[in-house]
Write an enzyme that holds these catalytic residues in place. Structure first.
Site, PDB file in Angstrom:
ATOM      1  CE  LYS A  75      -4.410  -1.498   1.846  1.00  0.00           C
ATOM      2  NZ  LYS A  75      -5.489  -1.261   2.773  1.00  0.00           N
ATOM      3  CE  LYS A  87      -5.538  -7.878  -2.340  1.00  0.00           C
ATOM      4  NZ  LYS A  87      -5.278  -7.587  -0.930  1.00  0.00           N
ATOM      5  CE  LYS A 119     -14.427  -3.254  -0.280  1.00  0.00           C
ATOM      6  NZ  LYS A 119     -14.186  -3.308   1.133  1.00  0.00           N
TER       7      LYS A 119
HETATM    8  P1  TYM Z   1     -10.707  -5.964   3.428  1.00  0.00           P
HETATM    9  O1  TYM Z   1     -11.720  -4.925   3.731  1.00  0.00           O
HETATM   10  O2  TYM Z   1      -9.614  -5.623   2.476  1.00  0.00           O
HETATM   11  O3  TYM Z   1     -11.410  -7.268   2.900  1.00  0.00           O
HETATM   12  C1  TYM Z   1     -12.457  -7.902   3.606  1.00  0.00           C
HETATM   13  C2  TYM Z   1     -12.329  -9.399   3.467  1.00  0.00           C
HETATM   14  O4  TYM Z   1     -12.322  -9.781   2.088  1.00  0.00           O
HETATM   15  C3  TYM Z   1     -11.169 -10.569   1.802  1.00  0.00           C
HETATM   16  N1  TYM Z   1     -10.702 -10.246   0.447  1.00  0.00           N
HETATM   17  C4  TYM Z   1     -10.520 -11.150  -0.520  1.00  0.00           C
HETATM   18  N2  TYM Z   1     -10.682 -12.492  -0.540  1.00  0.00           N
HETATM   19  C5  TYM Z   1     -10.416 -13.128  -1.703  1.00  0.00           C
HETATM   20  N3  TYM Z   1      -9.999 -12.498  -2.834  1.00  0.00           N
HETATM   21  C6  TYM Z   1      -9.819 -11.152  -2.857  1.00  0.00           C
HETATM   22  N4  TYM Z   1      -9.434 -10.533  -3.971  1.00  0.00           N
HETATM   23  C7  TYM Z   1     -10.084 -10.422  -1.660  1.00  0.00           C
HETATM   24  N5  TYM Z   1     -10.015  -9.095  -1.328  1.00  0.00           N
HETATM   25  C8  TYM Z   1     -10.391  -9.026  -0.038  1.00  0.00           C
HETATM   26  C9  TYM Z   1     -10.137 -10.159   2.839  1.00  0.00           C
HETATM   27  O5  TYM Z   1      -9.182 -11.179   3.027  1.00  0.00           O
HETATM   28  C10 TYM Z   1     -11.002  -9.940   4.060  1.00  0.00           C
HETATM   29  O6  TYM Z   1     -11.258 -11.157   4.714  1.00  0.00           O
HETATM   30  N6  TYM Z   1      -7.672  -5.895   7.383  1.00  0.00           N
HETATM   31  C11 TYM Z   1      -8.954  -6.365   6.884  1.00  0.00           C
HETATM   32  C12 TYM Z   1     -10.126  -5.936   7.737  1.00  0.00           C
HETATM   33  C13 TYM Z   1     -10.031  -6.234   9.189  1.00  0.00           C
HETATM   34  C14 TYM Z   1     -10.194  -7.508   9.792  1.00  0.00           C
HETATM   35  C15 TYM Z   1     -10.057  -7.288  11.184  1.00  0.00           C
HETATM   36  C16 TYM Z   1     -10.426  -8.783   9.305  1.00  0.00           C
HETATM   37  C17 TYM Z   1      -9.817  -5.328  10.173  1.00  0.00           C
HETATM   38  N7  TYM Z   1      -9.839  -5.951  11.383  1.00  0.00           N
HETATM   39  C18 TYM Z   1     -10.144  -8.324  12.099  1.00  0.00           C
HETATM   40  C19 TYM Z   1     -10.522  -9.822  10.211  1.00  0.00           C
HETATM   41  C20 TYM Z   1     -10.381  -9.604  11.591  1.00  0.00           C
HETATM   42  C21 TYM Z   1      -9.165  -5.812   5.495  1.00  0.00           C
HETATM   43  O7  TYM Z   1      -8.633  -4.796   5.141  1.00  0.00           O
HETATM   44  O8  TYM Z   1     -10.071  -6.513   4.792  1.00  0.00           O
END
Ligand code: TYM
Length: 329
Positions: free
Chosen positions: A109, A192, A195
């Site tokens: 990032k 990947k 968003k």
């Molecule tokens: P975030 O918001 O980027 O994504 C949310 C969830 O979607 C999954 N994900 C994907 N899975 C498969 N293929 C993809 N291309 C893909 N893009 C996203 C992510 O693995 C995630 O499970 N840091 C986390 C949010 C968070 C969190 C937490 C998660 C904050 N605190 C505590 C679990 C527990 C994040 O940015 O996810």
């Protein structure tokens, strides 16, 4: 009953990667786990943001999550529950700079211009550890990209326990789905689905209309060969592999099953079948999201009730952590 915690950033509408990597497992786990699901709005301000967009996208993401089948009482937004920030600060003081320096997501990032990013982006994984551990959750359904963050959360929990001389925080287990744990961009099979990709053609979002889904799948990048008849034949064919993996995950089949049906054919018929499948499964989510979005007050009241429940669970845990640390109340 095992406690599950997971979170998603309310930065834009959830996409197919979020859905297959995480959201559909969240919905499924509700039947036999004590689940807590969070819109992590505090994480969403680690990168530059627009306040009005954040507000709108938090409500939109909430509607979308409810439409995927998340039960209203289990959903809230992170900033409404102070346990996250309080434990997050303690973890900033437990975690080591050396550990954070290894986080690949920060490197991705921040890119080359590291000096100009927020301190929040750097300590983000500490807050994520606090999100989970404030609930003493032991299972975390996430996509493959969050694996390193969960490992760090375990390191932090272990160090806290060691330093305080008590087994206070449990070990956490990531639940990463066997299929489609990393859904790739529709424009570039090496990236990947995300968003933040500037191309809307790179992702299917959960509010896309049937026409938009069909168009994005039709335009999805492929190569010019026919589909292979076995999974080995997908090697070095990242885009083809991604589409087959999406089909398999959406239809609850293996990639071999899918290739047994479509192997030897060109991408035309396969893409039509994939678009139909996505429309069938995601269409109802888009319709329900649109319906829920008509009543913003209702969504706000759902989030408030969810936050009350989240506070009830996390407050005693975080108060005990504060006592262990030596804070006076
Ligand atoms: P975030 O918001 O980027 O994504 C949310 C969830 O979607 C999954 N994900 C994907 N899975 C498969 N293929 C993809 N291309 C893909 N893009 C996203 C992510 O693995 C995630 O499970 N840091 C986390 C949010 C968070 C969190 C937490 C998660 C904050 N605190 C505590 C679990 C527990 C994040 O940015 O996810």
């Amino acid at each position: 009953m095992q406690r599950v915690f997971s979170g998603i950033q309310p930065t834009g509408i959830p996409h197919l990667g979020n859905y297959l990597g995480a959201l559909r497992n969240w919905a499924a786990m509700q039947a036999d786990h004590d689940c807590v699901f969070c819109l992590v709005d505090m994480h969403s301000i680690t990168m530059p943001w627009n306040p009005e967009d954040l507000r709108r996208q938090t409500l939109g993401s909430a509607a979308c999550l409810l439409a995927t089948g998340i039960e209203p009482t289990r959903l809230y937004n992170q900033s409404a529950v102070s346990a996250h920030a309080r434990l997050g600060w303690i973890f900033n003081c437990v975690s080591r700079l050396g550990w954070l320096n290894r986080m690949t997501q920060f490197k991705d990032k921040a890119g080359k211009n590291r000096e100009n990013h927020s301190a929040g982006l750097y300590v983000y994984p500490n807050l994520m550890a606090a999100d989970i551990l404030a609930f003493h959750a032991t299972r975390v359904p996430v996509g493959d990209d969050q694996k390193q963050h969960i490992e760090l959360a375990n390191d932090i929990a272990q160090k806290f326990n060691h330093d305080m001389g008590t087994e206070f925080f449990p070990q956490i287990e990531a639940f990463i789905p066997p299929a489609a744990a990393r859904v790739m961009s529709l424009r570039d099979g090496t990236k990947k689905m995300s968003k933040s990709d500037p191309s809307e053609q790179s992702r299917i979002v959960l509010t896309d209309t049937p026409d938009e889904i069909a168009l994005k799948i039709r335009r999805a990048k492929t190569d010019s060969d026919a589909l292979p008849s076995d999974v080995e034949g997908l090697e070095d064919r990242a885009e083809a592999r991604n589409l087959v993996a999406i089909y398999a995950a959406m239809s609850d089949e293996t990639m071999s099953d899918v290739l047994a049906r479509f192997g030897g054919q060109g991408f035309g018929p396969f893409k039509n079948a994939l678009a139909d499948l996505l429309v069938e499964k995601l269409g109802p989510v888009a319709t329900e999201t649109a319906r829920l979005m008509q009543n913003e007050d209702h969504i706000i009241s759902v989030l408030r009730a969810g936050a009350d429940r989240a506070r009830e669970i996390s407050e005693p845990i975080v108060q005990e952590a504060e006592r262990l640390v030596g804070f006076i109340r």
